[in-house]
Design a protein around this motif. Structure first.
Motif, PDB file in Angstrom:
ATOM      1  N   PHE A 158      25.083 -51.751  32.771  1.00 18.74           N
ATOM      2  CA  PHE A 158      25.869 -52.391  33.816  1.00 18.74           C
ATOM      3  C   PHE A 158      24.986 -52.728  35.005  1.00 18.74           C
ATOM      4  O   PHE A 158      24.244 -51.892  35.502  1.00 18.74           O
ATOM      5  CB  PHE A 158      27.004 -51.479  34.294  1.00 18.74           C
ATOM      6  CG  PHE A 158      27.743 -52.046  35.471  1.00 18.74           C
ATOM      7  CD1 PHE A 158      28.687 -53.037  35.292  1.00 18.74           C
ATOM      8  CD2 PHE A 158      27.472 -51.608  36.747  1.00 18.74           C
ATOM      9  CE1 PHE A 158      29.356 -53.582  36.374  1.00 18.74           C
ATOM     10  CE2 PHE A 158      28.140 -52.141  37.840  1.00 18.74           C
ATOM     11  CZ  PHE A 158      29.084 -53.137  37.652  1.00 18.74           C
ATOM     12  N   HIS A 159      25.094 -53.986  35.420  1.00 16.66           N
ATOM     13  CA  HIS A 159      24.412 -54.448  36.623  1.00 16.66           C
ATOM     14  C   HIS A 159      25.430 -55.226  37.425  1.00 16.66           C
ATOM     15  O   HIS A 159      26.183 -56.027  36.873  1.00 16.66           O
ATOM     16  CB  HIS A 159      23.234 -55.374  36.290  1.00 16.66           C
ATOM     17  CG  HIS A 159      22.300 -54.819  35.282  1.00 16.66           C
ATOM     18  ND1 HIS A 159      21.475 -53.756  35.528  1.00 16.66           N
ATOM     19  CD2 HIS A 159      22.083 -55.161  33.997  1.00 16.66           C
ATOM     20  CE1 HIS A 159      20.773 -53.477  34.447  1.00 16.66           C
ATOM     21  NE2 HIS A 159      21.131 -54.315  33.497  1.00 16.66           N
ATOM     22  N   LYS A 160      25.441 -55.005  38.720  1.00 19.25           N
ATOM     23  CA  LYS A 160      26.388 -55.718  39.572  1.00 19.25           C
ATOM     24  C   LYS A 160      26.133 -57.220  39.496  1.00 19.25           C
ATOM     25  O   LYS A 160      27.047 -58.019  39.461  1.00 19.25           O
ATOM     26  CB  LYS A 160      26.274 -55.223  41.015  1.00 19.25           C
ATOM     27  CG  LYS A 160      27.352 -55.731  41.913  1.00 19.25           C
ATOM     28  CD  LYS A 160      27.294 -55.057  43.259  1.00 19.25           C
ATOM     29  CE  LYS A 160      28.426 -55.557  44.133  1.00 19.25           C
ATOM     30  NZ  LYS A 160      28.482 -54.896  45.402  1.00 19.25           N
ATOM     31  N   GLU A 161      24.888 -57.604  39.473  1.00 14.34           N
ATOM     32  CA  GLU A 161      24.502 -59.015  39.392  1.00 14.34           C
ATOM     33  C   GLU A 161      23.767 -59.268  38.085  1.00 14.34           C
ATOM     34  O   GLU A 161      23.067 -58.406  37.576  1.00 14.34           O
ATOM     35  CB  GLU A 161      23.570 -59.382  40.551  1.00 14.34           C
ATOM     36  CG  GLU A 161      24.274 -59.632  41.857  1.00 14.34           C
ATOM     37  CD  GLU A 161      25.175 -60.864  41.838  1.00 14.34           C
ATOM     38  OE1 GLU A 161      24.823 -61.871  41.180  1.00 14.34           O
ATOM     39  OE2 GLU A 161      26.228 -60.805  42.466  1.00 14.34           O
ATOM     40  N   LEU A 162      23.935 -60.454  37.577  1.00 16.91           N
ATOM     41  CA  LEU A 162      23.188 -60.860  36.390  1.00 16.91           C
ATOM     42  C   LEU A 162      21.790 -61.306  36.806  1.00 16.91           C
ATOM     43  O   LEU A 162      21.629 -61.942  37.844  1.00 16.91           O
ATOM     44  CB  LEU A 162      23.888 -62.036  35.708  1.00 16.91           C
ATOM     45  CG  LEU A 162      25.218 -61.739  35.039  1.00 16.91           C
ATOM     46  CD1 LEU A 162      25.892 -63.040  34.618  1.00 16.91           C
ATOM     47  CD2 LEU A 162      25.010 -60.849  33.833  1.00 16.91           C
ATOM     48  N   SER A 163      20.814 -61.005  35.982  1.00 16.14           N
ATOM     49  CA  SER A 163      19.459 -61.480  36.242  1.00 16.14           C
ATOM     50  C   SER A 163      19.363 -62.945  35.835  1.00 16.14           C
ATOM     51  O   SER A 163      20.211 -63.468  35.104  1.00 16.14           O
ATOM     52  CB  SER A 163      18.441 -60.658  35.455  1.00 16.14           C
ATOM     53  OG  SER A 163      18.571 -60.930  34.074  1.00 16.14           O
ATOM     54  N   GLU A 164      18.318 -63.598  36.273  1.00 18.43           N
ATOM     55  CA  GLU A 164      18.088 -64.986  35.901  1.00 18.43           C
ATOM     56  C   GLU A 164      17.975 -65.110  34.379  1.00 18.43           C
ATOM     57  O   GLU A 164      18.507 -66.039  33.776  1.00 18.43           O
ATOM     58  CB  GLU A 164      16.823 -65.509  36.580  1.00 18.43           C
ATOM     59  CG  GLU A 164      16.567 -66.969  36.354  1.00 18.43           C
ATOM     60  CD  GLU A 164      15.374 -67.489  37.146  1.00 18.43           C
ATOM     61  OE1 GLU A 164      14.853 -68.540  36.745  1.00 18.43           O
ATOM     62  OE2 GLU A 164      14.975 -66.869  38.136  1.00 18.43           O
ATOM     63  N   GLU A 165      17.297 -64.154  33.770  1.00 16.74           N
ATOM     64  CA  GLU A 165      17.140 -64.165  32.312  1.00 16.74           C
ATOM     65  C   GLU A 165      18.490 -64.037  31.608  1.00 16.74           C
ATOM     66  O   GLU A 165      18.766 -64.739  30.636  1.00 16.74           O
ATOM     67  CB  GLU A 165      16.211 -63.028  31.870  1.00 16.74           C
ATOM     68  CG  GLU A 165      15.996 -62.956  30.382  1.00 16.74           C
ATOM     69  CD  GLU A 165      15.118 -61.779  29.952  1.00 16.74           C
ATOM     70  OE1 GLU A 165      14.993 -61.589  28.738  1.00 16.74           O
ATOM     71  OE2 GLU A 165      14.582 -61.068  30.813  1.00 16.74           O
ATOM     72  N   GLU A 166      19.356 -63.143  32.110  1.00 11.50           N
ATOM     73  CA  GLU A 166      20.678 -62.970  31.504  1.00 11.50           C
ATOM     74  C   GLU A 166      21.512 -64.253  31.629  1.00 11.50           C
ATOM     75  O   GLU A 166      22.176 -64.658  30.678  1.00 11.50           O
ATOM     76  CB  GLU A 166      21.413 -61.800  32.161  1.00 11.50           C
ATOM     77  CG  GLU A 166      20.829 -60.448  31.792  1.00 11.50           C
ATOM     78  CD  GLU A 166      21.395 -59.308  32.618  1.00 11.50           C
ATOM     79  OE1 GLU A 166      21.675 -58.253  32.028  1.00 11.50           O
ATOM     80  OE2 GLU A 166      21.546 -59.462  33.855  1.00 11.50           O
ATOM     81  N   VAL A 167      21.442 -64.890  32.802  1.00 10.87           N
ATOM     82  CA  VAL A 167      22.186 -66.140  32.989  1.00 10.87           C
ATOM     83  C   VAL A 167      21.636 -67.217  32.059  1.00 10.87           C
ATOM     84  O   VAL A 167      22.398 -67.969  31.442  1.00 10.87           O
ATOM     85  CB  VAL A 167      22.157 -66.600  34.458  1.00 10.87           C
ATOM     86  CG1 VAL A 167      22.741 -68.001  34.610  1.00 10.87           C
ATOM     87  CG2 VAL A 167      22.919 -65.616  35.342  1.00 10.87           C
ATOM     88  N   ASN A 168      20.320 -67.278  31.928  1.00 16.60           N
ATOM     89  CA  ASN A 168      19.719 -68.272  31.025  1.00 16.60           C
ATOM     90  C   ASN A 168      20.130 -68.029  29.571  1.00 16.60           C
ATOM     91  O   ASN A 168      20.355 -68.973  28.813  1.00 16.60           O
ATOM     92  CB  ASN A 168      18.207 -68.305  31.171  1.00 16.60           C
ATOM     93  CG  ASN A 168      17.770 -68.958  32.459  1.00 16.60           C
ATOM     94  OD1 ASN A 168      18.488 -69.800  33.017  1.00 16.60           O
ATOM     95  ND2 ASN A 168      16.619 -68.582  32.959  1.00 16.60           N
TER      96      ASN A 168
END
Length: 147
Positions: free
Chosen positions: A67-77
């Motif tokens: 669990f991460h509050k924000e998505l990383s750039e890699e996760e969004v990609n």
């Protein structure tokens, strides 16, 4: 994003702590076979085991559950790539539905909203409904995400 990688996380943390499956199992009062099943992705720990497991691995439950509050750039990609394939292979309606699912799962990710807005706008031409009203409404939805 969130795909749940708890088995991989357990394996990684267990190896970092130089514990065997048997040692970890003994620490939390379960069988070594259960640990093996978690690490192989054949099952997941029961919710009642998460706190003792996190303590045994010297981590947090959030880390165990990826669990991460924000998505990383890699996760969004990665999400964007999956959504692009869905739009291309399954059509606009299915792609839009998946976009909404991701947006509801990660409602605070501004980067995801921007990327999804772009996808919705880009693949709108693939929609079966090509009426001016529909296109105008969908473009407004995409614009609202940008805002």
């Amino acid at each position: 994003m969130n795909e749940l990688n708890i088995g991989e996380t357990i394996l990684k943390l267990r190896k970092e702590r130089k514990l065997t499956q048997e040692e970890l199992a003994l620490m939390i009062g379960i069988s070594a076979g259960a640990v093996s099943k978690w690490e192989n992705g054949n099952s997941m720990p029961d919710i009642s085991i998460l706190a003792p497991l996190a303590r045994a691995l010297n981590t947090s439950i959030d880390t165990l559950l990826s669990f991460h509050k924000e998505l990383s750039e890699e996760e969004v990609n990665n999400i964007k790539s999956k959504l692009t394939k869905i739009f291309l292979h399954e059509g606009y309606a299915v792609g839009e539905k998946e976009c909404k699912r991701y947006l509801s799962e990660y409602p605070n990710s501004i980067y995801l909203k921007v990327e999804v807005a772009g996808l919705l706008n880009t693949y709108l031409m693939m929609s079966e409904d090509d009426s001016e009203e529909f296109i105008k409404a969908k473009r407004q939805e995409a614009l609202d995400l940008f805002n």
